[in-house]
Design a protein around this motif. Structure first.
Motif, PDB file in Angstrom:
ATOM      1  N   ALA A 166      90.580 -29.522  55.808  1.00 31.76           N
ATOM      2  CA  ALA A 166      89.499 -30.375  55.662  1.00 31.76           C
ATOM      3  C   ALA A 166      89.656 -31.586  54.884  1.00 31.76           C
ATOM      4  N   GLU A 167      90.791 -31.836  54.186  1.00 33.30           N
ATOM      5  CA  GLU A 167      91.063 -32.821  53.378  1.00 33.30           C
ATOM      6  C   GLU A 167      91.995 -34.022  53.944  1.00 33.30           C
ATOM      7  N   LYS A 168      92.178 -33.750  55.316  1.00 35.17           N
ATOM      8  CA  LYS A 168      93.101 -34.889  55.863  1.00 35.17           C
ATOM      9  C   LYS A 168      92.751 -35.032  57.218  1.00 35.17           C
ATOM     10  N   ASP A 169      93.378 -36.316  57.654  1.00 39.41           N
ATOM     11  CA  ASP A 169      93.351 -36.744  59.193  1.00 39.41           C
ATOM     12  C   ASP A 169      94.598 -36.269  59.577  1.00 39.41           C
ATOM     13  N   GLY A 170      94.522 -36.189  61.044  1.00 35.69           N
ATOM     14  CA  GLY A 170      95.695 -35.765  61.979  1.00 35.69           C
ATOM     15  C   GLY A 170      95.177 -35.115  63.215  1.00 35.69           C
ATOM     16  N   THR A 171      96.110 -34.404  63.870  1.00 37.51           N
ATOM     17  CA  THR A 171      95.932 -33.494  65.641  1.00 37.51           C
ATOM     18  C   THR A 171      96.572 -32.503  65.352  1.00 37.51           C
ATOM     19  N   PHE A 172      95.954 -31.517  65.868  1.00 38.00           N
ATOM     20  CA  PHE A 172      96.479 -30.106  66.212  1.00 38.00           C
ATOM     21  C   PHE A 172      96.505 -30.266  67.770  1.00 38.00           C
ATOM     22  N   GLN A 181      89.141 -35.859  58.242  1.00 39.48           N
ATOM     23  CA  GLN A 181      88.783 -35.490  56.827  1.00 39.48           C
ATOM     24  C   GLN A 181      87.455 -35.569  56.663  1.00 39.48           C
ATOM     25  N   ALA A 182      87.024 -34.497  55.872  1.00 40.89           N
ATOM     26  CA  ALA A 182      85.717 -34.084  55.708  1.00 40.89           C
ATOM     27  C   ALA A 182      85.318 -34.520  54.236  1.00 40.89           C
ATOM     28  N   ILE A 183      86.307 -34.140  53.216  1.00 40.44           N
ATOM     29  CA  ILE A 183      86.205 -34.050  52.131  1.00 40.44           C
ATOM     30  C   ILE A 183      87.409 -34.697  51.147  1.00 40.44           C
ATOM     31  N   PRO A 184      87.234 -35.382  50.166  1.00 36.22           N
ATOM     32  CA  PRO A 184      88.740 -35.791  49.709  1.00 36.22           C
ATOM     33  C   PRO A 184      89.603 -34.700  49.281  1.00 36.22           C
ATOM     34  N   PRO A 185      90.757 -35.018  49.046  1.00 40.12           N
ATOM     35  CA  PRO A 185      91.637 -33.696  48.773  1.00 40.12           C
ATOM     36  C   PRO A 185      91.173 -33.297  47.325  1.00 40.12           C
ATOM     37  N   ILE A 186      91.316 -32.078  47.228  1.00 43.34           N
ATOM     38  CA  ILE A 186      91.041 -31.337  45.803  1.00 43.34           C
ATOM     39  C   ILE A 186      91.742 -31.963  44.884  1.00 43.34           C
ATOM     40  N   GLY A 230     115.861 -42.052  50.584  1.00 42.91           N
ATOM     41  CA  GLY A 230     116.535 -43.403  51.067  1.00 42.91           C
ATOM     42  C   GLY A 230     115.876 -43.566  52.563  1.00 42.91           C
ATOM     43  N   VAL A 231     115.050 -42.913  52.904  1.00 44.14           N
ATOM     44  CA  VAL A 231     114.494 -43.406  54.423  1.00 44.14           C
ATOM     45  C   VAL A 231     113.079 -43.810  53.912  1.00 44.14           C
ATOM     46  N   PRO A 232     112.759 -45.125  53.735  1.00 42.94           N
ATOM     47  CA  PRO A 232     111.305 -45.399  53.589  1.00 42.94           C
ATOM     48  C   PRO A 232     110.459 -44.994  54.626  1.00 42.94           C
ATOM     49  N   MET A 233     109.241 -44.450  54.389  1.00 38.50           N
ATOM     50  CA  MET A 233     108.307 -44.129  55.300  1.00 38.50           C
ATOM     51  C   MET A 233     107.001 -44.602  54.825  1.00 38.50           C
ATOM     52  N   SER A 234     106.620 -45.803  55.399  1.00 38.58           N
ATOM     53  CA  SER A 234     105.211 -46.471  54.988  1.00 38.58           C
ATOM     54  C   SER A 234     104.044 -46.406  55.761  1.00 38.58           C
ATOM     55  N   TYR A 235     103.890 -45.270  56.406  1.00 39.99           N
ATOM     56  CA  TYR A 235     102.616 -45.174  57.267  1.00 39.99           C
ATOM     57  C   TYR A 235     101.308 -45.258  56.271  1.00 39.99           C
ATOM     58  N   GLU A 236     100.538 -46.238  56.956  1.00 40.87           N
ATOM     59  CA  GLU A 236      99.241 -46.412  56.222  1.00 40.87           C
ATOM     60  C   GLU A 236      98.407 -45.012  56.195  1.00 40.87           C
ATOM     61  N   THR A 237      98.463 -44.584  57.504  1.00 43.11           N
ATOM     62  CA  THR A 237      97.347 -43.576  58.048  1.00 43.11           C
ATOM     63  C   THR A 237      98.222 -42.627  59.064  1.00 43.11           C
ATOM     64  N   PRO A 238      97.661 -41.273  59.337  1.00 42.44           N
ATOM     65  CA  PRO A 238      98.216 -40.305  60.227  1.00 42.44           C
ATOM     66  C   PRO A 238      98.132 -41.275  61.630  1.00 42.44           C
ATOM     67  N   ARG A 264     100.764 -24.516  60.693  1.00 41.26           N
ATOM     68  CA  ARG A 264      99.398 -24.747  60.191  1.00 41.26           C
ATOM     69  C   ARG A 264      99.117 -26.170  59.827  1.00 41.26           C
ATOM     70  N   CYS A 265     100.273 -27.100  59.661  1.00 41.76           N
ATOM     71  CA  CYS A 265     100.160 -28.499  59.483  1.00 41.76           C
ATOM     72  C   CYS A 265      99.807 -29.201  60.859  1.00 41.76           C
ATOM     73  N   THR A 266      99.454 -30.620  60.359  1.00 40.47           N
ATOM     74  CA  THR A 266      99.347 -31.480  61.781  1.00 40.47           C
ATOM     75  C   THR A 266     100.322 -31.696  62.650  1.00 40.47           C
TER      76      THR A 266
END
Lengths: 641, 528, 354
Positions: free
Chosen positions: B294-300, B312-317, B335-343, C326-328
């Motif tokens: 409930a606290e994040k965006d993404g896909t299943f 995302q429905a609510i901010p992370p606890i 050492g492997v930068p990952m700079s994604y803004e969003t899912p 369970r994760c995306t």
């Protein structure tokens, strides 16, 4: 093993060989006892046993037959005695006490016992003086028996006796016709459904025949639920094969292979006789595969209903057969298209099926000549209530209510005045004296605000309160409502509540309007026939007996002196001798007074049970039941209710 | 699933095996029940337990646990014997058919009745029902796969479907019902030792080079890694020194828990990322608090291969972080930068490196989701697989022989034990056992025991009972029910205090490395 | 049978296909007929009688939800006769039971309330009369209040036709009618499996989510469409949020596949865990026999340094990762990317095999 019937000739052979009680006894004597539920309730079983015992005691060559109800339930137990060379004598009200006299005086002594004699049936030209024939009895005069023709004349548990009176001949004839011809005959006869709505039977059959779907079903609606109605029961108990034969012909006509009879479990005798009848018909090959040697096969199953009034409604009945809760669903689709298990289904009631074989045998024209242009044939009615001869009658359509009430029914009991007659069961309308000359027919009754229904007819006398009557019928229909649609479930209860407060003297000035609009809306919006017709008593009471309702509302007065909250009892001091009968009988000690001095009723204590009125010796006539607004100047209404 | 869930309602015959659908996948079970009640579909249930669906079934076949290959082969035996196979389909669409017949010869219904306990006439009836249907679907779940013969079981079902041509059309197919919300997606995304996302093999050099390029690294490991059970063994043996577990609870879900505990105990460093302090997290050196769905965006991606949005429905606890962010932070520190803004940006990268997801984007997922393979931004997605041709060209028959499970009841351990879930709980219960309504409905671990076995062991409903296998012992409450069959008990695995996986076997299927949790031998006695 | 049928509704000429109901035909041309027992996912039973219309030539009003169109039919959806009947029917429903909107959880979402308002009903025409049946308070998920039930039977049909659990039906007769489980047991003791389909179709406050009570009025809730976190079906659902808390889960037929608005007990009622006090709220680092809270930087630095150390000492393949079903997708993708790039091992798996 019983030989199966495969040709019409087999029927003729059986007809010749079978002994019925109406055939002149070759020797000895025939005794027949009416053994329907009505007869047995009056002690027919004991009467029959007494006959067997007595006849055996005198070692007489006698055969005792069991028959169904001849319609005169008020005369039960009815017994026929048939000696060779003599007219057949019918005795009425013959309890076992009278049996030995009939055996000794009549059978042994040749003397008809006048105490119980009802009528004679002349055989040949020998007629006994002083005993009327059936045609001379007012109750029978004016009746025309087609459906009930065999009831009381054959043993309903013996298929051979049915065949002996031309039973199954119509089936044999029908199976030689095309199904379309059969339908055409029924259509031309003008037969309409006898279950209530009066839909043309031939047309319904045609719809089922033309409907797509296989298999097709036949249902006989024998879920007779109207209080005071017992037409179906009497037919099933008295002549079950007539119904089976009607179903058989219908099945052939519409192309069905399976039939169901939905019969109330509260009719144990009817159920038992149907079981036997179906078994016998199967044994003789009149049900089952290849009937009369044809390709046509048909069988019938019984389904017992658990006593829900609404299951008389065809869609609810079908749901019930399917094992679901008996609740109606909207039509269309009609059962002819989408019925039992979703298949085309023909559903008629008991009386309708019982009409079929005679029509096939005698032809459409014969049937159509009886009755009125709109309503052909005859109709069976159960006449009950405040009438002298309550029982089962069959009259041509168009017969006037007056004739039924006064000529056939013998008029009102206890010499009182006629007030109203309700036709068509608890959801029929209440018709006043002014409409007594109305001929019974689908259209006529509907125009008067009532219905034909399945043929209940309740006669009311002057001591009946019409507000109370409407409330009574509403109390029935509202508790029998299945609960599905809003107007019926909620609306009927509200109608009841309004009538109830009117009966209690708490009616509001606008209650008449409220009753009217509510009843009209229910009649306009309910889902099935139950709800659509349930407001009829209210609407007809408003139409024909409005003043009486107004008296309840505006004067807190019940003109008939019925509604307990609007009446009270008082003792007329001028007439009271102080005998003390009432004082001693009063269950709540509300009556005070010294011997030989006029008594008084303490109204605070009185519970209006009416005991004082009942026990006051007629020579004094001192207790009065009064109803009216002003306590000091009460208006006497009736002193003898 | 080869086909879509909604396809079930188009089937004429439905064969459900190894799936207690009404409890595990209630919404899919509703499809099955609707098909039966409304569309008059005919249902065959093959299951050792009298599960809810048997009430709707025309035939319930009751095999002894672990005998699936035998009855499936026998159904095929009948189909071939009676000439009901789909000859044109076999000729045009498949290969290797010739090897099937000789193998099946030994599986006559009479013989298989002895092996499986299923009445021979039921096998015959089911065979005819399935083969004669115009559209027939097979639905299965862990009751088929979680066996040492799991792969063989699935192959046998695939053989059956191909034999009758019930593949590649609506209302048909071989359809595994995946147990977890995103188990399909986790596989699709390459959370597997041998493949990258979209099942691209790591061993393939071209792929590897392309992935390395896309990810901006010089090289990628080429040897396929260890599977879950091998990782556990590796931890025990010292091959694996550090383990990073994200959102899993092997201390309850994996077989033979004593062994799992000892393996995890050998690790030098264990990191667990989860939303609760699970049985596994309690053993960790570092616990990272993740975020719930409930606290994040993404896909299943669901069992019918439909990628759907998580929003995302609510901010992370307070104090938690969405798991994707944690991973980015950690990768950057490694050492492997990952700079994604969003899912959403991650999904765009997935689409760019994964052919089967190439056409999938948040925009296209929209309200109805999209079923992979979706090869391009104008590709409509794929409601059912193998239409016209199989993914590999021709469908290959893989004849398989029946082999008994590694452990069967004997005099010391006379009962079969099977495990699974109940309606009101899910997997290791971390979420459902913290939900009041569900806990009220299923407060504790209940052992399903048949009235007959209860009688033999003098156990009454509600008695505490002790269940012992060669690997461990648990205590739970007896529930005497007709749902269980004599000779077999069933215990759900949601309950840490009665962790049934202390009893189960860790023997694995040789191909898929799935442990055979569904069958082992136990003994039963009244506790206390 | 004709391929098309033409009729008029309120004088408007309409051409449609056979089998269409009057209700549907009217909707096709934007004529709104109010309904109550009708629900698009359920069979039409024509029981509430709110959608009655006048059809020329028919002696009584006809229910538009079950009456199919016929060629040449002339339908009127709102004249005095129709509106009077509709008003009276709604009045009858309003007076049955105890419809106290002020305290009702469904206030603002209730179809009966809306209908009464639309028909201009200001006061009850009949005295309100309680059903006399007690509330079913037997469980923590669904509350049943027979006094707010209008016996539209949507719940019965949802239970029988959609979920095919066949738990609910009508019981008793007449005004005593009640929606019952077998033997009229409370939900908790019946065969009910708490899928909540009945709640989702209830037009009034007769069936409500118990835990959502007093947690927010319908208009205060923000619905966020997402995917269920339990089994692999992937049901589409709406998290109903108020003030940063998930207070209810609903779904909607219009969400389409795979569940078309249906959910199961876990999807609909299994959301307590989100705000559970047991939730981890800070990174934990092993400390003696237990844990101590740590900052994110400390925890992540520790993990990174230990992983690097072990990689250096034993090689990349001495590390392994278990990702999560369970994760995306995005998280699983990043997890394997992390393991393969930052660590340099293919030792990645998840519980697909379990």
């Amino acid at each position: 093993m019983i030989k199966k019937i495969t040709t019409p000739d087999d029927l003729i052979r059986i007809k010749k060989q079978t002994r019925t009680f109406e055939k002149v006894p070759e020797k000895g004597v025939h005794v027949a006892v009416g053994m329907n539920t009505c007869g047995m309730a009056s002690g027919a079983k004991e009467t029959m046993a007494a006959f067997r015992e007595s006849l055996a005691y005198y070692d007489l060559d006698a055969k005792v037959f069991r028959t169904g109800c001849a319609g005169m339930c008020f005369y039960e137990p009815l017994v026929d005695v048939f000696l060779p060379g003599q007219p057949r004598i019918t005795y009425k009200g013959l309890s076992c006490d009278g049996v030995s006299r009939v055996v000794e005086d009549h059978i042994l002594g040749g003397q008809v016992v006048e105490n119980w004699v009802l009528a004679q049936t002349v055989v040949g030209d020998k007629r006994l003086p002083g005993i009327p024939t059936y045609d001379e009895i007012p109750y029978c005069r004016g009746q025309h028996k087609i459906v009930l023709a065999r009831c009381g004349h054959i043993d309903p548990e013996d298929i051979y006796q049915y065949i002996a009176m031309d039973g199954y001949a119509a089936s044999a004839k029908a199976l030689e016709m095309d199904p379309e011809q059969v339908i055409d005959t029924i259509r031309r006869s003008g037969l309409r459904g006898r279950g209530g709505a009066g839909f043309p039977t031939g047309l319904k059959w045609q719809f089922v025949r033309e409907a797509k779907g296989h298999p097709k079903y036949i249902i006989c609606n024998a879920d007779e639920g109207d209080p005071g109605a017992f037409m179906d029961r009497s037919i099933l108990e008295g002549d079950p094969h007539a119904v089976l034969e009607g179903m058989l012909i219908a099945a052939y006509a519409v192309g069905a292979t399976r039939g169901y009879i939905y019969v109330r479990a509260e009719y144990p005798l009817a159920v038992e006789r149907l079981r036997k009848a179906i078994q016998q018909a199967c044994d003789l090959g009149l049900l089952g595969p290849n009937i009369f040697g044809s390709d046509f096969s048909f069988d019938i199953r019984l389904k017992l209903g658990a006593g829900a009034f609404v299951c008389g409604e065809e869609t609810a009945l079908i749901a019930s057969i399917e094992g679901k809760r008996g609740m109606p669903h909207p039509r269309p689709p009609f059962p002819a298209q989408n019925g039992l298990w979703g298949k085309p289904t023909n559903i008629n009631n008991v009386e309708t099926y019982a009409n079929v074989a005679p029509i096939i045998s005698n032809g459409a024209e014969w049937y159509a000549a009886i009755g009125t242009p709109d309503s052909r044939g005859t109709k069976v009615f159960c006449v009950t209530g405040k009438i002298k001869h309550s029982g089962l009658i069959e009259v041509p359509m168009g017969t006037s209510l007056r004739k039924i009430v006064y000529d056939i029914g013998g008029g009102i009991t206890a010499g009182r005045a006629f007030k109203a007659v309700q036709t068509g069961g608890p959801s029929g309308g209440v018709l006043p004296e002014a409409l007594l000359d109305l001929g019974v027919g689908y259209k006529e009754l509907a125009e008067a605000g009532s219905i034909m229904g399945s043929g209940g007819m309740v006669v009311m006398d002057e001591n009946t309160c019409m507000a109370d009557v409407a409330r009574y019928f509403l109390s029935f229909t509202r508790s029998e409502s299945c609960g599905k649609c809003t107007p019926c479930r909620e609306g009927l209860t509200r109608l009841y509540e309004i009538l109830d407060r009117i009966c209690k003297g708490n009616g509001h000035a606008d209650d008449l309007d409220r009753l009217e609009s509510l009843a009209t809306t229910i009649k306009d919006t309910a889902l099935c026939g139950l709800g659509l017709s349930a407001p009829n008593p209210v609407l007809t009471v408003l139409k024909y007996f409005r003043e009486e309702i107004e008296a309840h509302i505006f004067e807190q007065r019940c003109p008939a002196g019925v509604c307990p909250d609007l009446v009270w009892y008082r003792i007329n001091a001028d007439r009271c001798s102080g005998c003390g009968q009432c004082r001693r009988a009063c269950p709540v000690e509300a009556i005070v007074g010294r011997p030989k001095v006029p008594h008084e009723i303490d109204r605070m204590k009185c519970v209006k049970c009416g005991t004082c009125l009942e026990v006051c010796p007629p020579r004094f006539h001192a207790v009065e039941c009064v109803s009216g607004q002003v306590a000091d100047e009460p208006q006497a209404v009736s002193s003898e209710r | 699933m080869t086909n879509a869930i909604s396809d079930i309602e188009q089937a004429e015959v439905i064969l459900v095996t190894g799936s207690n659908t009404t409890e595990m996948h209630p919404v899919i079970a509703a499809c099955i029940k609707r098909a039966v009640r409304r569309n008059h579909a005919r249902l065959i249930v093959v299951d050792p337990r009298k599960i809810g669906l048997t009430f709707y079934a025309e035939r319930w076949l009751r095999p002894r646990p672990g005998t699936d290959v035998a009855w499936i082969n026998s159904i095929m035996h009948v189909i071939l014997r009676d000439g009901l196979e789909n000859k044109p389909f076999i000729a045009e669409r498949t290969e290797g058919f010739d090897a099937l017949g000789p193998l099946l010869a030994a599986y006559s219904p009479e013989r298989v009745q002895k092996m499986t306990g299923i009445k021979s006439q039921d096998i015959e009836h089911a065979a005819h029902m399935y083969a004669r249907a115009s559209r027939a679907t097979i639905l299965y779940a862990m009751g088929i796969t979680q066996h040492t013969s799991g792969t063989d079981n699935v192959k046998a079902l695939a053989n059956l479907a191909m034999l009758c041509g019930h593949v590649g059309v609506p209302g048909a197919g071989v359809n595994p019902l995946r147990g977890q919300n995103n188990v399909q997606g986790a596989c699709d995304m390459g959370a597997l030792p041998d493949v990258f996302s979209g099942y691209q093999p790591v061993a393939d050099e071209v792929t590897r080079t392309r992935m390395a390029q896309a990810w901006g690294v010089e090289e990628l490991p080429q040897r396929p890694g260890k599977t879950l059970m091998e990782i556990m063994e590796g931890a025990g043996s010292g091959d694996i020194r550090a383990l990073f577990i994200m959102g899993e609870n092997p201390m309850l879900s994996d077989p033979d828990l004593h062994h799992v505990a000892s393996c995890l105990g050998h690790l030098e460093f264990l990191v667990v990322q989860d939303i609760f302090l699970t049985e596994t997290a309690k053993l960790a050196d570092v616990v990272l608090p993740g975020a719930s769905f409930a606290e994040k965006d993404g896909t299943f991606t669901n069992t019918e291969r439909r990628a759907q949005r998580v929003r995302q429905a609510i901010p992370p606890i307070q104090g938690c972080r969405p798991d994707w962010k944690i991973l980015c932070d950690l990768a950057s520190r490694l050492g492997v930068p990952m700079s994604y803004e969003t899912p959403r940006a991650v999904m765009d990268e997935i689409a760019s490196v994964t052919p089967s997801y190439a056409g999938i984007s948040y925009r296209r997922i929209g309200k109805k989701g999209i079923q992979w393979p979706c090869l391009a931004t104008d590709h409509p997605g794929t409601p059912y697989l193998h239409k016209g041709r199989f993914a590999r060209g021709k469908g290959r028959f893989h004849p398989v022989d029946y082999a008994p499970p590694p452990e069967v009841p004997d005099t010391d351990y006379p009962l079969y034990l099977s495990t699974g879930r109940v309606l009101y709980h899910w997997h290791t219960g971390t979420m459902t056992r913290r939900t009041r309504g569900l806990v009220e409905c299923a407060p504790e671990c209940e052992v399903e025991i048949s009235p007959k076995d209860a009688d033999i062991h003098d156990i009454r409903d509600g008695d505490p009972v002790q269940i012992t296998s060669r690997r461990g012992r648990i205590t739970a409450k007896a529930r005497i029910t007709e749902k269980a069959v004599p000779g077999m008990i069933f215990v759900p695995f949601h309950f840490a205090e009665a962790a049934v996986n202390e009893l189960t076997l860790r023997d694995v299927d040789p191909v898929a490395k799935i442990p055979g949790i569904k069958v082992c031998a136990v003994k039963l006695q009244k506790a206390g | 049978m004709a391929k098309t049928i033409s009729l008029t509704i309120n004088g408007k000429r309409i051409t449609t296909v056979p089998g269409t109901t009057i209700l549907m035909a009217a909707r096709q041309v934007g004529i709104r007929i109010p309904t109550l027992c009708y629900h698009p996912r359920l069979s039409a039973t024509g029981s509430c009688r709110v959608c009655m219309v006048e059809v020329r030539g028919r002696p009584t009003l006809m229910p538009s939800c079950t009456t199919t169109v016929e060629d040449g039919m002339e339908v009127v959806t709102a004249n005095d006769r129709v509106l009077e009947a509709r008003r009276l029917i709604v009045q009858l429903l309003l007076a049955s039971g105890n419809h106290n909107c002020l305290t009702c959880q469904s206030n603002g979402a209730c179809e009966l309330q809306k209908l009464a308002y639309d028909l201009g009903i200001e006061a009850l025409a009949f005295p309100a009369r309680s059903s006399g049946y007690p509330r079913d308070d037997s469980n923590a998920m669904i509350e049943r209040d027979p006094d707010k039930c209008i016996l539209c039977s949507r719940c019965v049909r949802a239970c029988q036709e959609v979920q095919v659990n066949e738990v609910l039906d009508f019981g008793y007769r007449g005004r005593r009618s009640k929606i019952v489980t077998a033997w009229d047991l409370p939900y908790a003791e019946s065969d009910c499996v708490f899928c909540g389909e009945c709640v989702s179709v209830c037009p009034t406050g007769a069936l409500t989510e118990k835990q959502a009570k007093f947690q927010g009025r319908p208009w205060e809730l923000k619905k966020v469409r997402t995917t269920c976190p339990y089994c692999g079906t992937g049901c589409q659902l709406d998290l109903n949020v108020r003030d940063g808390r998930v207070v209810k889960v609903t779904s909607d037929t219009l969400h389409g596949p795979p569940n078309y608005g249906s959910l199961c007990v876990k999807g609909r009622f299994g959301y307590d865990f989100i705000h559970h006090p047991d939730r981890l709220t800070a990174p934990l680092v092993r400390h003696k026999e237990g844990f101590r809270k740590a900052s994110w930087d400390e925890a992540l630095d520790l993990v990174a340094s230990r992983f690097s150390q072990i990689k250096q000492s034993y090689g990349a393949d001495a590390l392994a990762g278990l990702s999560s079903a369970r994760c995306t997708n995005e998280e699983n993708y990043l997890f394997q990317k992390l393991m393969r790039t930052a660590i340099g091992t293919n030792n990645i798996d998840h519980c697909a095999r379990l």
